[in-house]
Write an enzyme that holds these catalytic residues in place. Structure first.
Site, mmCIF file in Angstrom:
data_model
loop_
_atom_site.group_PDB
_atom_site.id
_atom_site.type_symbol
_atom_site.label_atom_id
_atom_site.label_comp_id
_atom_site.label_asym_id
_atom_site.label_seq_id
_atom_site.Cartn_x
_atom_site.Cartn_y
_atom_site.Cartn_z
ATOM 1 N N CYS A 287 0.800 -1.233 0.000
ATOM 2 C CA CYS A 287 0.000 0.000 0.000
ATOM 3 C C CYS A 287 0.828 1.277 0.000
ATOM 4 C CB CYS A 287 -0.999 -0.002 1.154
ATOM 5 S SG CYS A 287 -0.259 0.098 2.803
ATOM 6 N N HIS A 345 -2.917 1.573 6.783
ATOM 7 C CA HIS A 345 -3.150 1.521 5.344
ATOM 8 C C HIS A 345 -2.862 2.913 4.808
ATOM 9 C CE1 HIS A 345 -4.488 0.440 1.462
ATOM 10 N NE2 HIS A 345 -5.608 1.121 1.497
ATOM 11 N N ASP A 368 -7.197 5.928 -3.655
ATOM 12 C CA ASP A 368 -6.450 4.769 -3.157
ATOM 13 C C ASP A 368 -6.091 3.855 -4.329
ATOM 14 O OD1 ASP A 368 -5.343 2.663 -1.842
ATOM 15 O OD2 ASP A 368 -7.002 2.364 -0.437
ATOM 16 N N ASN A 408 -14.202 4.028 10.171
ATOM 17 C CA ASN A 408 -15.277 4.106 11.164
ATOM 18 C C ASN A 408 -15.903 2.786 11.583
ATOM 19 O OD1 ASN A 408 -15.914 6.898 12.010
ATOM 20 N ND2 ASN A 408 -16.082 7.252 9.810
ATOM 21 N N ASP A 410 -16.979 -0.627 13.421
ATOM 22 C CA ASP A 410 -16.889 -1.121 14.803
ATOM 23 C C ASP A 410 -16.116 -2.441 14.819
ATOM 24 O OD1 ASP A 410 -18.412 1.010 15.585
ATOM 25 O OD2 ASP A 410 -20.286 -0.127 15.736
#
Length: 647
Positions: A287, A345, A368, A408, A410
């Site tokens: 990456c 990342h 990306d 974001n 969980d």
């Protein structure tokens, strides 16, 4: 309708007028367009939205403004525009403008200013300049130039209003990539190399080799005026999944067919190797390499760009915004889920106006180039406005839900028994995207930009208190073990050669005594994988009096962890087991053990003189209990041709 250079037709000799040559005034134009660092390019490099000057050397009589006319034909591929040359700066009906220098008195060698519009397409242009006389005499000359975006021009959609940011995000040819973990970010120097010989040409070739250009050259040239379009093409072309892209990704651990991604120190070698190998993908990238090479291409094209690291980056394969992690009863992490959390990342942000989205979405956009998921059928991602990610504007282009999940999602941590029963479960809403950062403007340190991406609940929370709050929330009020909390703290950032010291704090919140088994487990992991086998473990039985809190100090010695220094990380977990109730509770932390640093000292650095030899002392101290050997590689953009190796 072409004529040879210096060609002439049908007129009396008395009207003899010939263009002997065209001077592209390279040094003046490069300075005026802030492209002087591209001086190694054979072509003139200029920016749209600003005039550049060419000077004609005439043979025969001088130019006569009353009887002679000039016209310029500018070509990009087979597209062209005809520009009448005026004898004043007055407004032309054409978006492209050209005029004779009004201050120039010498009409034997007149200067012409050519003004590309701020919305012109990026690319390698040709132009043909023609002079027509009253008696139909015709003479012409040719030239070439490369046209880039212009972040200094207010009318350009990549205009960025601060000079220090233009210097950092467009002109700076070196920077830092951040890796490691949020509690211990490690910076890796990177040379973007956009001014090195052949790199700009490779970046333009990338546009020519793209499927968009191969499928419809006319439309590709037309769309190249738009940084949204350009950035999507580049994002797809940095990886080689759908095309003859620059880099082949490899996360397998087997790099025999190429080089380990951590070997690269700059973009120049990668881009020139790709261009010189007839567009064969370079092996291999991960990456941070994909992102750094994309940053080079965007800066070369004139689009402000920076490399961004998202720590604890979620790859949510099913789009439910939940990442599940599974642990054994003794704290060993299991490879159970297709979802994953990469310790870090790396992507890029590019600065541009988003006229396709309406007001409020201009500014930094996530792109990306690492191939993870397809966007409209192609392995690319973005541009997704950072503002849209923060505000959950899933209705806008491009790929906002995917990036939103990366910062974001969980995390659900589950402890399971050997027969698959769930023994413990907790939820962490703050671990993913816990730190998002980029290199600070003009400084060699990271800038925290997490708040640009997400609404931070507690302005005073720190990374350490976040993990303890998580453990407290996840253990309180859930069944018989609700009265026990566990916290895991690193005493300081781990350094190679020293023991990794950490503390486990256990609190019995109930008014009864407890016998608790404590299981500690450390596993090595790559930044984007589940951990491998356990390399260190410890087990204790502890007695807890009613309402008692105890802190246990632990350490992992260098002999245990030496194989995981460098690019690998450590997953450390503690599981408490209530002997009476058999309930469990978990706390975990992932960290990196920083590699030993090279120290570089420049001799007499205050009196460095251009074109004089300079001495540098490079020092390496081996912190390990065994001998090491290797190769010291020295590279310097603009200083050293190629690289120097010392074994």
């Amino acid at each position: 309708d072409w004529c040879p250079p210096g060609g002439a037709s049908g007129s009396p000799f008395s009207d003899y007028l010939l263009i002997q040559n065209v001077n592209l005034e390279k040094s003046e134009n490069l300075l005026r367009h802030r492209t002087e660092d591209f001086s190694s390019s054979k072509a003139l490099v200029v920016r749209r939205g600003a005039p550049f000057r060419v000077t004609l050397q005439l043979e025969g009589r001088p130019l006569n403004p009353r009887t002679d006319s000039l016209r310029i034909k500018v070509l990009l591929g087979n597209l062209y525009v005809l520009i009448p040359v005026t004898f004043s700066k007055k407004v032309s009906s054409s978006p492209w403008k050209a005029y004779i220098d009004p201050s120039g008195q010498n009409l034997q060698s007149p200067s012409i200013f050519i003004c590309p519009p701020a919305s012109a397409s990026v690319g390698h242009y040709r132009f043909q300049l023609r002079v027509f006389t009253r008696n139909s005499w015709k003479t012409c000359a040719f030239g070439r130039f490369i046209l880039l975006c212009n972040p200094w021009c207010r009318e350009d959609t990549v205009y960025i209003p601060f000079e220090d940011q233009r210097e950092e995000y467009v002109q700076n040819d070196s920077g830092l990539l951040f890796m490691g973990t949020p509690v211990n970010p490690v910076s890796r120097p990177w040379s973007f190399d956009q001014y090195e010989p052949g790199v700009l040409e490779a970046c333009l070739k990338l546009l020519q080799v793209s499927p968009q250009h191969q499928n419809n050259r006319r439309m590709d040239y037309l769309y190249r005026n738009n940084p949204v379009y350009l950035s999507r093409v580049v994002s797809a072309m940095i990886n080689s999944e759908d095309d003859q892209g620059v880099l082949k990704g490899n996360w397998s651990g087997d790099f025999k067919q190429g080089v380990h991604p951590s070997t690269w120190t700059g973009s120049g070698d990668i881009l020139t190797q790709w261009a010189e190998s007839a567009y064969t993908p370079v092996k291999y990238g991960q990456c941070w390499v994909f992102a750094a090479v994309m940053c080079t291409v965007m800066r070369a094209l004139g689009i402000p760009c920076r490399v961004v690291t998202n720590f604890n980056s979620a790859h949510d394969t099913n789009g439910n915004l939940v990442i599940e992690e599974y642990y054994t009863e003794t704290g060993q992490k299991l490879k159970r889920s297709k979802d994953s959390i990469w310790n870090f990342h790396v992507w890029v942000e590019c600065w541009m106006a988003r006229r396709d989205l309406g007001p409020g979405m201009d500014g930094w956009q996530v792109l990306d180039p690492t191939p993870q998921e397809r966007s409209r059928g192609v392995f690319c991602c973005g541009p997704a406005p950072v503002k849209a990610i923060k505000d959950q504007r899933y209705d806008l282009f491009y790929d906002i839900p995917f990036v939103y999940a990366e910062v974001n999602a969980d995390v659900h941590s589950v402890v399971v028994s050997s027969d698959g029963r769930v023994l413990s479960y907790n939820k962490d809403t703050e671990r993913v995207g816990s730190l998002i950062c980029t290199k600070a403007v003009s400084h060699s340190q990271h800038q925290n930009i997490t708040r640009d991406y997400k609404h931070i609940r507690s302005p005073t929370s720190t990374l350490t208190s976040r993990s303890s709050t998580m453990s407290e929330d996840s253990t309180s009020g859930r069944g018989p073990m609700g009265g026990v909390a566990v916290f895991l703290f690193l005493d300081k950032g781990p350094v190679a050669g020293e023991p990794v010291r950490f503390s486990v704090k256990v609190i019995n919140r109930q008014s009864v005594s407890k016998v608790i088994k404590m299981h500690l487990n450390a596993q090595a992991k790559e930044y984007n994988h589940s951990p491998s086998d356990t390399f260190w473990e410890a087990h204790h039985v502890i007695q807890m009096a009613p309402m008692e809190a105890k802190v246990f100090h632990q350490q992992i010695l260098p002999a245990h962890y030496e194989d995981v220094v460098g690019d690998d990380l450590v997953n450390l977990a503690v599981v408490l087991e209530d002997v009476a109730s058999k309930e469990r509770v978990l706390a975990s932390e992932e960290f990196n053990i920083a590699s030993p640093q090279l120290t570089i000292e420049i001799a007499d650095k205050d009196v460095i003189v251009p074109n004089k030899e300079q001495t540098a002392m490079v020092t390496f101290t081996n912190p390990f209990s065994h001998p090491v050997s290797g190769v010291l590689t020295v590279a310097g953009a603009g200083l050293i041709q190629g690289k120097i190796h010392f074994r």
